[in-house]
Design a protein around this motif. Sequence first.
Motif, short mmCIF file in Angstrom:
data_model
loop_
_atom_site.label_atom_id
_atom_site.label_comp_id
_atom_site.label_asym_id
_atom_site.label_seq_id
_atom_site.Cartn_x
_atom_site.Cartn_y
_atom_site.Cartn_z
N ILE A 40 1.45 83.20 19.42
CA ILE A 40 1.56 82.76 18.02
C ILE A 40 1.08 81.31 17.89
N SER A 41 1.48 80.45 18.85
CA SER A 41 1.03 79.04 18.81
C SER A 41 -0.49 78.96 18.89
N LYS A 42 -1.06 79.71 19.83
CA LYS A 42 -2.53 79.68 19.98
C LYS A 42 -3.22 80.15 18.70
N LEU A 43 -2.65 81.19 18.08
CA LEU A 43 -3.28 81.78 16.89
C LEU A 43 -2.97 81.00 15.62
N SER A 44 -2.09 80.01 15.70
CA SER A 44 -1.71 79.26 14.49
C SER A 44 -2.37 77.89 14.47
N ALA A 104 -5.85 81.60 3.67
CA ALA A 104 -5.25 81.98 4.95
C ALA A 104 -3.83 81.44 5.06
N ASN A 105 -3.63 80.18 4.66
CA ASN A 105 -2.30 79.58 4.73
C ASN A 105 -1.30 80.28 3.83
N ASN A 120 -6.79 87.27 12.29
CA ASN A 120 -7.78 87.41 11.21
C ASN A 120 -7.80 86.19 10.30
N CYS A 121 -6.62 85.64 10.02
CA CYS A 121 -6.56 84.42 9.20
C CYS A 121 -7.33 83.28 9.88
N ASN A 122 -7.24 83.22 11.20
CA ASN A 122 -7.95 82.19 11.96
C ASN A 122 -9.46 82.25 11.76
N ALA A 123 -9.95 83.47 11.56
CA ALA A 123 -11.39 83.67 11.45
C ALA A 123 -11.91 83.43 10.03
N LYS A 153 -5.06 76.79 13.38
CA LYS A 153 -5.71 76.38 12.12
C LYS A 153 -4.73 76.27 10.95
N ALA A 154 -3.50 76.77 11.17
CA ALA A 154 -2.54 76.79 10.06
C ALA A 154 -1.95 75.41 9.81
#
Lengths: 212, 212
Positions: free
Chosen positions: B204-208, A178-179, A168-171, B210-211
Motif C-alpha cells: 500500500i505504501s509503495k502504491l500510494s 485519483a486522490n 490504477n490510480c497511480n497510473a 503519488k497520493a
Amino acid sequence: MNHMKTIDDYLKELSSSSPTPGGGNVSAFCGALASSLALMVCNLTIGKKKYAEVENTMQELKLKFETYQKKFIELSEKDNEAFNSVMEAYKLPKDTDEQKETRSKKIEEATFNSAEIPSEVIKTCYEMMPLIKDISEKGNVNSISDAGVAALLISLAAEGAYLNVLINCNALTNQTLANELRKQVGILLQEVTSNARLINQTIISKLSSKAN
Amino acid sequence: MNHMKTIDDYLKELSSSSPTPGGGNVSAFCGALASSLALMVCNLTIGKKKYAEVENTMQELKLKFETYQKKFIELSEKDNEAFNSVMEAYKLPKDTDEQKETRSKKIEEATFNSAEIPSEVIKTCYEMMPLIKDISEKGNVNSISDAGVAALLISLAAEGAYLNVLINCNALTNQTLANELRKQVGILLQEVTSNARLINQTIISKLSSKAN
C-alpha cells in the motif's frame, strides 16, 4: 471470469503470464464466494423449527445475497474487460501528434475505468457486510464458522480491490481525480475491515468457550 | 471440491443447504487461488531482461508454488471428505451399548480428523507466506498488487481454517487434545496474519507514493 469455466481452467489461467484474470478478478470472485457461503447459512437456517423466529429475515437475506452473488460475478468479469481495454489503448498508434493525443486520452479513460471497477467492489462489500453480521448472529449456529469465512472473504474482496484501485490510480495523469477516488474508497475499506475483524473476533470467542 | 467442476456449479453447491462444500473447503481453495496468483507473478517476471538477476529465484519459487497449489486443492477435497465422515459416523446405529460406544468413538475420530485438515491448511499457509513476501519484493513490479492479493488470500485461508479448527475442537470429548491443537495452530495463525499485514502495508505504501 467466465463462470462456465472449470475450476481447473480458472486456476490455470490465473497462474499463466496472461494478465487477466489477475488479482482484481480474484478479489471480486471472493465476493461471490462470500455470497455463496452466506446463502448456505440462510439455506441451513430456513425451515428449521429452532429458527422459526428468524424465518422471514433469512428469506429476505437470501434474496439479497443472491443479488450480491450475481453482482460480484459481473464485477469480476468487468475487471477483466477493463484491464483488457487498457492493454488495447496502449496498442493504439502513436506516429502523429493527433494519434498520440488520442492514445493518451484512451489510456487515461481505460485506466480510470480500471480503478472504478474495484471501487465498485469495495462499495458492494461495504453494503453487504452488515448482512453478513446478521447471519453470523441470527443464522444456524452450526454454520457460524461459515458465516465467519464469509466475513473474511468480504474483507479480502475489499482489501484486494483496494490494491487494484491504488495501482490504477497511480497510473492516472489526473491525480486530483485519483486522490478523490483513493480517499472515497479508503474510508469504506476501513469500515469493511474493522467490521470483519469484529465479526471474526465475536465468532472466535463463541467457538473458544471450551478452550483453556 | 472437484476441480473439473465449473465455477458456476461450485458456487451453486456452496450456496446450497448441503453441508459440503462449506467454509473449510473455501478456505483451502483460497490457498489454491493464492498459489495461482503467485505463479502468475513468477510467470510475469521470468524471462524479462529487467529481472534477469532474480531469474533463478523465480524459477525455484515457481516450482514451489506449483506444489502448494496442488496441496491446497488436495486439502480442499480432504475437507469435504472429513466432514462427510463425521456425518456418516452420526448415522451409525445406537441401539445397544456396544453400538453406542462404537458410534461415539467413530464420531470422535472423524471430528478430530475434521480439525486436523484445517490445521494442515494453516501449517501450509505458514510455510508459504515467506515465499509470497519474496515475490512481493523481487517479482515484476507491475504485478505487485497481485502479490498483495496472494498474501491476503493466504491470510484468509489460515483465518478461515482456524474457525474450522475451533468448531471441530469444540465438538471433541478429549479437550486436552483439543487444547493442544488450538494452541499449536493459534501460534502459526498469528505469524501468518501479522506477516500478511506487513506485506500488505508495504505494498500500500509503495502504491500510494503519488497520493496526497
